[in-house]
Design a protein around this motif. Structure first.
Motif, PDB file in Angstrom:
ATOM      1  N   LEU A   1     -14.198  -9.637 136.995  1.00 60.68           N
ATOM      2  CA  LEU A   1     -13.795  -9.609 135.592  1.00 60.68           C
ATOM      3  C   LEU A   1     -14.741  -8.720 134.803  1.00 60.68           C
ATOM      4  N   LYS A   2     -14.402  -8.474 133.563  1.00 58.58           N
ATOM      5  CA  LYS A   2     -15.281  -7.706 132.673  1.00 58.58           C
ATOM      6  C   LYS A   2     -16.564  -8.497 132.393  1.00 58.58           C
ATOM      7  N   GLY A   3     -17.612  -7.813 131.966  1.00 56.44           N
ATOM      8  CA  GLY A   3     -18.860  -8.461 131.613  1.00 56.44           C
ATOM      9  C   GLY A   3     -19.614  -9.006 132.815  1.00 56.44           C
ATOM     10  N   ASN A   4     -19.383  -8.436 133.994  1.00 59.01           N
ATOM     11  CA  ASN A   4     -20.037  -8.857 135.242  1.00 59.01           C
ATOM     12  C   ASN A   4     -19.710 -10.282 135.646  1.00 59.01           C
ATOM     13  N   PHE A   5     -18.598 -10.821 135.181  1.00 62.18           N
ATOM     14  CA  PHE A   5     -18.158 -12.147 135.604  1.00 62.18           C
ATOM     15  C   PHE A   5     -17.304 -12.013 136.860  1.00 62.18           C
TER      16      PHE A   5
ATOM     17  N   PHE B   1      -3.910 -22.505 150.581  1.00 62.09           N
ATOM     18  CA  PHE B   1      -3.102 -22.434 149.366  1.00 62.09           C
ATOM     19  C   PHE B   1      -2.639 -21.013 149.150  1.00 62.09           C
ATOM     20  N   ASN B   2      -1.695 -20.870 148.245  1.00 63.18           N
ATOM     21  CA  ASN B   2      -1.152 -19.573 147.891  1.00 63.18           C
ATOM     22  C   ASN B   2      -0.814 -19.635 146.411  1.00 63.18           C
ATOM     23  N   ILE B   3      -1.605 -18.964 145.605  1.00 62.22           N
ATOM     24  CA  ILE B   3      -1.424 -18.988 144.153  1.00 62.22           C
ATOM     25  C   ILE B   3      -1.214 -17.564 143.651  1.00 62.22           C
ATOM     26  N   THR B   4      -0.156 -17.381 142.887  1.00 62.55           N
ATOM     27  CA  THR B   4       0.036 -16.121 142.180  1.00 62.55           C
ATOM     28  C   THR B   4      -0.680 -16.271 140.846  1.00 62.55           C
ATOM     29  N   LEU B   5      -1.764 -15.549 140.692  1.00 57.29           N
ATOM     30  CA  LEU B   5      -2.656 -15.679 139.545  1.00 57.29           C
ATOM     31  C   LEU B   5      -2.458 -14.496 138.608  1.00 57.29           C
ATOM     32  N   THR B   6      -2.318 -14.789 137.315  1.00 54.44           N
ATOM     33  CA  THR B   6      -2.221 -13.747 136.302  1.00 54.44           C
ATOM     34  C   THR B   6      -3.393 -13.903 135.344  1.00 54.44           C
ATOM     35  N   ILE B   7      -4.129 -12.814 135.159  1.00 56.82           N
ATOM     36  CA  ILE B   7      -5.315 -12.827 134.299  1.00 56.82           C
ATOM     37  C   ILE B   7      -5.209 -11.684 133.301  1.00 56.82           C
ATOM     38  N   ARG B   8      -5.440 -12.025 132.048  1.00 58.36           N
ATOM     39  CA  ARG B   8      -5.604 -10.993 131.014  1.00 58.36           C
ATOM     40  C   ARG B   8      -7.048 -11.098 130.540  1.00 58.36           C
ATOM     41  N   ASP B   9      -7.785 -10.021 130.705  1.00 61.34           N
ATOM     42  CA  ASP B   9      -9.220  -9.973 130.429  1.00 61.34           C
ATOM     43  C   ASP B   9      -9.450  -8.978 129.289  1.00 61.34           C
ATOM     44  N   VAL B  10      -9.871  -9.469 128.116  1.00 59.49           N
ATOM     45  CA  VAL B  10      -9.981  -8.637 126.920  1.00 59.49           C
ATOM     46  C   VAL B  10     -11.382  -8.742 126.333  1.00 59.49           C
ATOM     47  N   ILE B  11     -11.968  -7.589 126.041  1.00 64.70           N
ATOM     48  CA  ILE B  11     -13.221  -7.534 125.295  1.00 64.70           C
ATOM     49  C   ILE B  11     -12.948  -6.745 124.016  1.00 64.70           C
ATOM     50  N   CYS B  12     -13.228  -7.379 122.874  1.00 64.00           N
ATOM     51  CA  CYS B  12     -13.033  -6.749 121.567  1.00 64.00           C
ATOM     52  C   CYS B  12     -14.379  -6.627 120.872  1.00 64.00           C
TER      53      CYS B  12
END
Length: 97
Positions: free
Chosen positions: A38-42, A4-15
């Motif tokens: 990702l943030k938070g060790n994910f 597969f070929n997926i263009t992935l967009t992720i917005r990762d926010v910690i408030c």
């Protein structure tokens, strides 16, 4: 789909009370062993792809979250976080291989 070929967009926010930490990432994922930090060790992996959605697994060693992400609209997830709010927005486009 094995390939597969997926263009992935992720917005990762910690408030938290006094700050906001935000990252936006756009990347191409071509196999299920490709890991996105990702943030938070994910970490995030794509484990299944169909014509209309892909399945992600998000884990940090304690928590495991599995979600189908339809290409028609982004998905927002609230991830577990002790002292803040952790919001992840995921969208993707399945490219022809």
């Amino acid at each position: 789909m094995d390939e597969f070929n997926i263009t992935l967009t992720i917005r990762d926010v910690i408030c938290c009370k006094n700050c906001k930490d935000s990252n936006k990432l756009t990347t191409t994922v071509t196999n299920s062993s490709q890991t996105i930090e990702l943030k938070g060790n994910f970490i995030l992996n794509i484990v299944r792809v169909t014509n209309t959605y892909f399945t992600v697994i998000i884990q940090n060693g304690i928590e495991t979250i599995i979600r189908n992400i339809f290409v028609s609209s982004p998905v927002q997830l609230c991830l577990p976080c002790k002292c803040a709010t952790h919001i992840l927005t995921i969208s993707g486009i399945i490219n022809n291989t």
